[in-house]
Design a protein around this motif. Sequence first.
Motif, PDB file in Angstrom:
ATOM      1  N   GLN A  34     -24.757  77.099  61.549  1.00 53.88           N
ATOM      2  CA  GLN A  34     -25.341  78.140  60.997  1.00 53.88           C
ATOM      3  C   GLN A  34     -25.312  78.747  59.495  1.00 53.88           C
ATOM      4  O   GLN A  34     -24.398  78.463  58.271  1.00 53.88           O
ATOM      5  N   TRP A  35     -26.356  79.969  58.903  1.00 51.96           N
ATOM      6  CA  TRP A  35     -26.422  79.993  58.140  1.00 51.96           C
ATOM      7  C   TRP A  35     -25.835  81.677  57.110  1.00 51.96           C
ATOM      8  O   TRP A  35     -25.878  81.492  56.923  1.00 51.96           O
ATOM      9  N   LEU A  36     -25.157  82.501  58.179  1.00 54.96           N
ATOM     10  CA  LEU A  36     -24.777  83.539  58.617  1.00 54.96           C
ATOM     11  C   LEU A  36     -23.169  83.697  57.763  1.00 54.96           C
ATOM     12  O   LEU A  36     -22.519  83.039  58.872  1.00 54.96           O
ATOM     13  N   TRP A  37     -23.246  84.142  57.057  1.00 55.78           N
ATOM     14  CA  TRP A  37     -21.225  84.480  57.159  1.00 55.78           C
ATOM     15  C   TRP A  37     -20.712  85.299  58.219  1.00 55.78           C
ATOM     16  O   TRP A  37     -21.364  85.695  58.834  1.00 55.78           O
ATOM     17  N   HIS A  38     -20.178  84.221  58.715  1.00 53.61           N
ATOM     18  CA  HIS A  38     -19.040  84.415  59.653  1.00 53.61           C
ATOM     19  C   HIS A  38     -18.665  86.028  59.977  1.00 53.61           C
ATOM     20  O   HIS A  38     -17.522  86.651  60.963  1.00 53.61           O
ATOM     21  N   GLY A  39     -18.066  86.969  58.885  1.00 55.25           N
ATOM     22  CA  GLY A  39     -17.071  87.538  58.764  1.00 55.25           C
ATOM     23  C   GLY A  39     -15.760  87.689  58.996  1.00 55.25           C
ATOM     24  O   GLY A  39     -15.112  88.969  59.430  1.00 55.25           O
ATOM     25  N   ASP A  40     -15.697  86.359  58.000  1.00 53.55           N
ATOM     26  CA  ASP A  40     -14.124  86.282  57.844  1.00 53.55           C
ATOM     27  C   ASP A  40     -13.410  87.506  56.700  1.00 53.55           C
ATOM     28  O   ASP A  40     -13.816  87.664  56.007  1.00 53.55           O
ATOM     29  N   GLY A  41     -12.129  87.962  57.550  1.00 51.36           N
ATOM     30  CA  GLY A  41     -11.873  89.707  57.056  1.00 51.36           C
ATOM     31  C   GLY A  41     -11.079  89.330  55.588  1.00 51.36           C
ATOM     32  O   GLY A  41     -10.651  89.785  55.109  1.00 51.36           O
ATOM     33  N   THR A  42     -11.059  87.785  55.323  1.00 54.78           N
ATOM     34  CA  THR A  42      -9.966  87.261  54.482  1.00 54.78           C
ATOM     35  C   THR A  42     -10.282  87.902  53.038  1.00 54.78           C
ATOM     36  O   THR A  42     -10.303  88.138  52.071  1.00 54.78           O
ATOM     37  N   TYR A  43     -11.835  87.761  53.349  1.00 56.21           N
ATOM     38  CA  TYR A  43     -12.496  87.753  51.953  1.00 56.21           C
ATOM     39  C   TYR A  43     -13.741  88.984  51.690  1.00 56.21           C
ATOM     40  O   TYR A  43     -13.696  90.194  51.310  1.00 56.21           O
ATOM     41  N   TRP A  44     -14.596  89.381  53.253  1.00 50.49           N
ATOM     42  CA  TRP A  44     -15.257  90.447  53.608  1.00 50.49           C
ATOM     43  C   TRP A  44     -15.225  90.470  55.327  1.00 50.49           C
ATOM     44  O   TRP A  44     -16.739  89.201  55.032  1.00 50.49           O
ATOM     45  N   GLY A  45     -15.432  91.486  55.769  1.00 44.75           N
ATOM     46  CA  GLY A  45     -15.750  91.465  56.749  1.00 44.75           C
ATOM     47  C   GLY A  45     -17.031  92.084  57.511  1.00 44.75           C
ATOM     48  O   GLY A  45     -17.392  91.867  59.180  1.00 44.75           O
ATOM     49  N   GLY A  46     -18.249  92.096  57.326  1.00 39.91           N
ATOM     50  CA  GLY A  46     -19.476  92.238  57.242  1.00 39.91           C
ATOM     51  C   GLY A  46     -19.765  90.452  57.344  1.00 39.91           C
ATOM     52  O   GLY A  46     -20.336  90.276  56.667  1.00 39.91           O
ATOM     53  N   ARG A  47     -21.376  91.093  57.640  1.00 42.16           N
ATOM     54  CA  ARG A  47     -22.580  89.726  57.717  1.00 42.16           C
ATOM     55  C   ARG A  47     -23.915  90.219  57.592  1.00 42.16           C
ATOM     56  O   ARG A  47     -24.331  89.697  57.357  1.00 42.16           O
TER      57      ARG A  47
END
Length: 287
Positions: free
Chosen positions: A31-44
Motif C-alpha cells: 500500500q502506497w497511499l495513506w489509509h486515512g486513520d483518523g487518529t492522525y488525519w482522516g484524509g487520503r
Amino acid sequence: MNTRIGNEQLSVEVSPLGAEMQAITTADGAQWLWHGDGTYWGGRSPILFPMVGKAPNDTISLDGKSYPMSQHGFARRSDFELVAASATSCRFELMATEASREVYPFDFLLAVTHAVEGTAVTVTAEVTNRDQKVMPFGIGFHPAFVWPLSGATTDIHEVRLDNGAEPALIRLEQGLVVPRELASPFRAGKLVLEHDLFEADAMLFPQGAGAGLTYGCPGGPSIKLDWENLPNLALWSKPGAPFICIEPWHGTAAEVGGSDDLAQRPYAEVLGPGATARFVVRAAVRG
C-alpha cells in the motif's frame, strides 16, 4: 460505492466523495497511499477547490461580497458523479448547485480523471467556467503517502527535487501565509525528512520547486511525482504521524494581514467565461 481501476501491476480505488483516491496498491500487495486513520488525519488524497488553505476568519470575498468558506474549499466534502469508467480510468464531475452558489457564486464544472498506466496513476483536474463572468479560484492536490514506505530497509526517507534547487521556505501562522522567505531546508535539491520539520505546520515553497520530485528511501522503494500547471509545492505531516503529504498547488492560503478577496490570494487563477484550465499530477511507484 468506490470505483476500482487498474492493471496487472497497479490498482487504484477512488471514492465519489471528493473524487478522492482511497488506495494505491501494487501487485505485491504493498500500500502506497495513506489509509486515512483518523487518529492522525482522516484524509487520503483530497482535491482542494475552489481555494487552497485557509481564509481569514473562514471568509472569502468576491466582488465585495463576503461568503463563508472552510479550509481547502468544499470539493473534498462534495459528492461527485461518475460519468465515465473503463478498466484503467474513471472520470468524476462536480457541477455548481444552488448550495454551492451560496458560498461560491459561479457556474463551474470540476472534472477529475484518474488513469492507471504501468505502475503510475495520473490525476487530471479540469476546471471550466460556465458562467458569464470571470471566475477566480485556487486548486491543489493533497496526496498522503505512507512514511516509511512498505519494503524500506532504513528509516531514512528523503525528497529530491528534479531541478536540484533550494527553494525559499514560507511558513504558516494559524493557517495563513506569513509573507517572509526563510532559508531553504533543501540542499542541492535534497531534503531528508524528519518529523520535527512539521512542528510548525506545513512547509510551503511558493516558487522554485520545479515540476517533479522523488520521494523515497535511498536505494529502496520510491514514488516519482510530476505535475503540470501547479507552481506551488507544500510538504505536510503531523509530528510522529506515519504519512507525508506532497502537495502541488495553484494558489495558496491568504496572507496574514492580507485581503480576503479570493482573486487577490497568492497565485490565484482567474478563468474567463467559457474557459477551461487543466492541472495534472502523476505518481509512479517503484518497489
